[in-house]
Design a protein around this motif. Structure first.
Motif, PDB file in Angstrom:
ATOM      1  N   PRO A 113       0.834  -1.195   0.000  1.00 16.17           N
ATOM      2  CA  PRO A 113       0.000   0.000   0.000  1.00 16.17           C
ATOM      3  C   PRO A 113       0.871   1.248   0.000  1.00 16.17           C
ATOM      4  O   PRO A 113       2.028   1.196   0.422  1.00 16.17           O
ATOM      5  N   PHE A 114       0.339   2.349  -0.468  1.00 17.76           N
ATOM      6  CA  PHE A 114       1.081   3.607  -0.405  1.00 17.76           C
ATOM      7  C   PHE A 114       1.358   3.933   1.068  1.00 17.76           C
ATOM      8  O   PHE A 114       0.460   3.861   1.900  1.00 17.76           O
ATOM      9  N   PRO A 115       2.617   4.299   1.379  1.00 14.46           N
ATOM     10  CA  PRO A 115       2.980   4.497   2.803  1.00 14.46           C
ATOM     11  C   PRO A 115       2.520   5.844   3.345  1.00 14.46           C
ATOM     12  O   PRO A 115       3.327   6.683   3.735  1.00 14.46           O
ATOM     13  N   ILE A 116       1.205   6.033   3.382  1.00 18.68           N
ATOM     14  CA  ILE A 116       0.672   7.349   3.721  1.00 18.68           C
ATOM     15  C   ILE A 116       1.057   7.780   5.140  1.00 18.68           C
ATOM     16  O   ILE A 116       1.356   8.947   5.383  1.00 18.68           O
ATOM     17  N   GLY A 117       1.083   6.831   6.070  1.00 19.81           N
ATOM     18  CA  GLY A 117       1.444   7.172   7.454  1.00 19.81           C
ATOM     19  C   GLY A 117       2.878   7.655   7.560  1.00 19.81           C
ATOM     20  O   GLY A 117       3.178   8.636   8.244  1.00 19.81           O
ATOM     21  N   LEU A 118       3.768   6.979   6.831  1.00 17.26           N
ATOM     22  CA  LEU A 118       5.182   7.369   6.837  1.00 17.26           C
ATOM     23  C   LEU A 118       5.370   8.741   6.200  1.00 17.26           C
ATOM     24  O   LEU A 118       6.181   9.551   6.649  1.00 17.26           O
ATOM     25  N   VAL A 119       4.612   8.990   5.141  1.00 19.14           N
ATOM     26  CA  VAL A 119       4.710  10.287   4.468  1.00 19.14           C
ATOM     27  C   VAL A 119       4.224  11.392   5.401  1.00 19.14           C
ATOM     28  O   VAL A 119       4.838  12.456   5.510  1.00 19.14           O
ATOM     29  N   GLN A 120       3.128  11.117   6.110  1.00 10.15           N
ATOM     30  CA  GLN A 120       2.617  12.126   7.053  1.00 10.15           C
ATOM     31  C   GLN A 120       3.601  12.374   8.195  1.00 10.15           C
ATOM     32  O   GLN A 120       3.790  13.512   8.629  1.00 10.15           O
ATOM     33  N   ASP A 121       4.251  11.312   8.664  1.00 11.04           N
ATOM     34  CA  ASP A 121       5.267  11.474   9.708  1.00 11.04           C
ATOM     35  C   ASP A 121       6.421  12.345   9.225  1.00 11.04           C
ATOM     36  O   ASP A 121       6.869  13.255   9.918  1.00 11.04           O
ATOM     37  N   LEU A 122       6.911  12.032   8.022  1.00 11.18           N
ATOM     38  CA  LEU A 122       8.038  12.784   7.471  1.00 11.18           C
ATOM     39  C   LEU A 122       7.659  14.254   7.284  1.00 11.18           C
ATOM     40  O   LEU A 122       8.424  15.155   7.615  1.00 11.18           O
ATOM     41  N   ARG A 123       6.444  14.466   6.783  1.00 12.71           N
ATOM     42  CA  ARG A 123       5.963  15.817   6.562  1.00 12.71           C
ATOM     43  C   ARG A 123       5.919  16.607   7.878  1.00 12.71           C
ATOM     44  O   ARG A 123       6.341  17.754   7.961  1.00 12.71           O
ATOM     45  N   ARG A 124       5.427  15.939   8.909  1.00 13.49           N
ATOM     46  CA  ARG A 124       5.316  16.582  10.217  1.00 13.49           C
ATOM     47  C   ARG A 124       6.710  16.951  10.758  1.00 13.49           C
ATOM     48  O   ARG A 124       6.940  18.061  11.233  1.00 13.49           O
ATOM     49  N   LEU A 125       7.663  16.003  10.668  1.00 11.99           N
ATOM     50  CA  LEU A 125       9.023  16.250  11.163  1.00 11.99           C
ATOM     51  C   LEU A 125       9.704  17.355  10.366  1.00 11.99           C
ATOM     52  O   LEU A 125      10.361  18.233  10.925  1.00 11.99           O
ATOM     53  N   HIS A 126       9.527  17.295   9.057  1.00  7.79           N
ATOM     54  CA  HIS A 126      10.141  18.285   8.172  1.00  7.79           C
ATOM     55  C   HIS A 126       9.599  19.685   8.479  1.00  7.79           C
ATOM     56  O   HIS A 126      10.356  20.647   8.613  1.00  7.79           O
ATOM     57  N   LEU A 127       8.296  19.796   8.635  1.00  3.11           N
ATOM     58  CA  LEU A 127       7.702  21.105   8.898  1.00  3.11           C
ATOM     59  C   LEU A 127       8.061  21.599  10.293  1.00  3.11           C
ATOM     60  O   LEU A 127       8.224  22.792  10.524  1.00  3.11           O
ATOM     61  N   ARG A 128       8.227  20.673  11.223  1.00  2.00           N
ATOM     62  CA  ARG A 128       8.520  21.052  12.599  1.00  2.00           C
ATOM     63  C   ARG A 128       9.980  21.492  12.769  1.00  2.00           C
ATOM     64  O   ARG A 128      10.280  22.468  13.443  1.00  2.00           O
ATOM     65  N   ASP A 129      10.906  20.746  12.138  1.00  2.00           N
ATOM     66  CA  ASP A 129      12.329  20.921  12.439  1.00  2.00           C
ATOM     67  C   ASP A 129      13.140  21.644  11.373  1.00  2.00           C
ATOM     68  O   ASP A 129      14.254  22.088  11.651  1.00  2.00           O
ATOM     69  N   ASP A 130      12.629  21.722  10.164  1.00  2.39           N
ATOM     70  CA  ASP A 130      13.396  22.343   9.089  1.00  2.39           C
ATOM     71  C   ASP A 130      12.783  23.688   8.720  1.00  2.39           C
ATOM     72  O   ASP A 130      11.575  23.795   8.598  1.00  2.39           O
ATOM     73  N   ALA A 131      13.624  24.662   8.551  1.00  2.58           N
ATOM     74  CA  ALA A 131      13.130  25.942   8.073  1.00  2.58           C
ATOM     75  C   ALA A 131      13.065  25.872   6.551  1.00  2.58           C
ATOM     76  O   ALA A 131      13.993  26.258   5.862  1.00  2.58           O
ATOM     77  N   CYS A 132      11.981  25.321   6.049  1.00  2.00           N
ATOM     78  CA  CYS A 132      11.840  25.131   4.621  1.00  2.00           C
ATOM     79  C   CYS A 132      10.809  26.087   4.064  1.00  2.00           C
ATOM     80  O   CYS A 132       9.673  26.122   4.515  1.00  2.00           O
ATOM     81  N   ALA A 133      11.240  26.880   3.108  1.00  2.00           N
ATOM     82  CA  ALA A 133      10.365  27.919   2.573  1.00  2.00           C
ATOM     83  C   ALA A 133       9.590  27.449   1.334  1.00  2.00           C
ATOM     84  O   ALA A 133       8.780  28.186   0.780  1.00  2.00           O
ATOM     85  N   LEU A 134       9.841  26.225   0.912  1.00  2.00           N
ATOM     86  CA  LEU A 134       9.159  25.724  -0.276  1.00  2.00           C
ATOM     87  C   LEU A 134       7.712  25.360   0.058  1.00  2.00           C
ATOM     88  O   LEU A 134       7.393  25.110   1.211  1.00  2.00           O
ATOM     89  N   PRO A 135       6.855  25.354  -0.944  1.00  2.00           N
ATOM     90  CA  PRO A 135       5.463  24.984  -0.677  1.00  2.00           C
ATOM     91  C   PRO A 135       5.307  23.516  -0.309  1.00  2.00           C
ATOM     92  O   PRO A 135       6.091  22.678  -0.762  1.00  2.00           O
ATOM     93  N   HIS A 136       4.320  23.213   0.513  1.00  2.00           N
ATOM     94  CA  HIS A 136       4.082  21.826   0.942  1.00  2.00           C
ATOM     95  C   HIS A 136       2.651  21.414   0.690  1.00  2.00           C
ATOM     96  O   HIS A 136       2.042  20.702   1.465  1.00  2.00           O
ATOM     97  N   ASP A 137       2.128  21.906  -0.382  1.00  2.00           N
ATOM     98  CA  ASP A 137       0.761  21.585  -0.739  1.00  2.00           C
ATOM     99  C   ASP A 137       0.689  20.112  -1.162  1.00  2.00           C
ATOM    100  O   ASP A 137       1.480  19.655  -1.983  1.00  2.00           O
ATOM    101  N   LEU A 138      -0.239  19.393  -0.577  1.00  2.00           N
ATOM    102  CA  LEU A 138      -0.356  17.972  -0.910  1.00  2.00           C
ATOM    103  C   LEU A 138      -0.838  17.741  -2.339  1.00  2.00           C
ATOM    104  O   LEU A 138      -0.556  16.717  -2.939  1.00  2.00           O
ATOM    105  N   SER A 139      -1.564  18.700  -2.877  1.00  2.00           N
ATOM    106  CA  SER A 139      -2.018  18.526  -4.257  1.00  2.00           C
ATOM    107  C   SER A 139      -0.979  19.088  -5.201  1.00  2.00           C
ATOM    108  O   SER A 139      -0.801  20.281  -5.318  1.00  2.00           O
ATOM    109  N   CYS A 140      -0.272  18.196  -5.842  1.00  2.00           N
ATOM    110  CA  CYS A 140       0.790  18.620  -6.748  1.00  2.00           C
ATOM    111  C   CYS A 140       0.218  18.998  -8.106  1.00  2.00           C
ATOM    112  O   CYS A 140      -0.831  18.516  -8.485  1.00  2.00           O
ATOM    113  N   PRO A 141       0.901  19.849  -8.824  1.00  2.00           N
ATOM    114  CA  PRO A 141       0.413  20.210 -10.152  1.00  2.00           C
ATOM    115  C   PRO A 141       0.480  19.017 -11.098  1.00  2.00           C
ATOM    116  O   PRO A 141       1.291  18.148 -10.918  1.00  2.00           O
TER     117      PRO A 141
END
Ligand SMILES: [Zn+2]
Length: 141
Positions: A113-141
């Motif tokens: 199955p698509f690892p949606i839980g792992l992706v959500q975990d990574l997203r949460r950690l990335h947004l919490r700990d990294d100063a990332c200015a890029l967009p994080h919209d789940l709907s990609c073009p």
């Protein structure tokens, strides 16, 4: 990163889990893609500022999981600031999801199955700990 890998094994999940792992106390993540008959072993190593990705190739996956990294051939090595690495993995996973959907992904890769839980975990950690200015919209073009 532009290395094409086969997802015969649960490669995407391993990659996303490996990227998430570098936020924790475990600073090295190892996983392999079964590229029959070869093994492609990914080693993701984190320091405080950067993430080093090394991919080793071994001739025979039937025996290589027991061999040390140094017995393999380095086919890829790159160092990225952690936010860039995490963002790239997240972005790749989200594009896969946008392109195939969860049902489509499972149909394409059968066992996994698509690892949606792992992706959500990574997203949460990335947004919490990294100063990332890029967009994080789940709907990609
Ligand atoms: Zn980001």
């Amino acid at each position: 990163m532009s290395l094409t890998v086969s997802y015969c094994t649960d490669g995407l999940a391993d990659l996303v889990a490996g990227a998430g792992g570098v936020y924790g106390r475990q600073r090295t993540a190892r996983f392999f893609f079964d590229a029959e008959p070869q093994e492609l072993r990914w080693v993701v190593r984190a320091t405080d500022e950067s993430v080093e990705v090394t991919i080793y190739e071994f001739a025979d996956v039937a025996v290589s999981p027991d061999l040390p990294d140094s017995d393999g051939t380095v086919v890829w090595r790159s160092v990225h600031p952690r936010p860039v690495f995490a963002h790239a993995v997240l972005d790749a996973a989200q594009h896969v999801l946008a392109e195939h959907g969860e049902a489509g992904y499972r149909a394409k890769w059968m066992l996994h199955p698509f690892p949606i839980g792992l992706v959500q975990d990574l997203r949460r950690l990335h947004l919490r700990d990294d100063a990332c200015a890029l967009p994080h919209d789940l709907s990609c073009p």
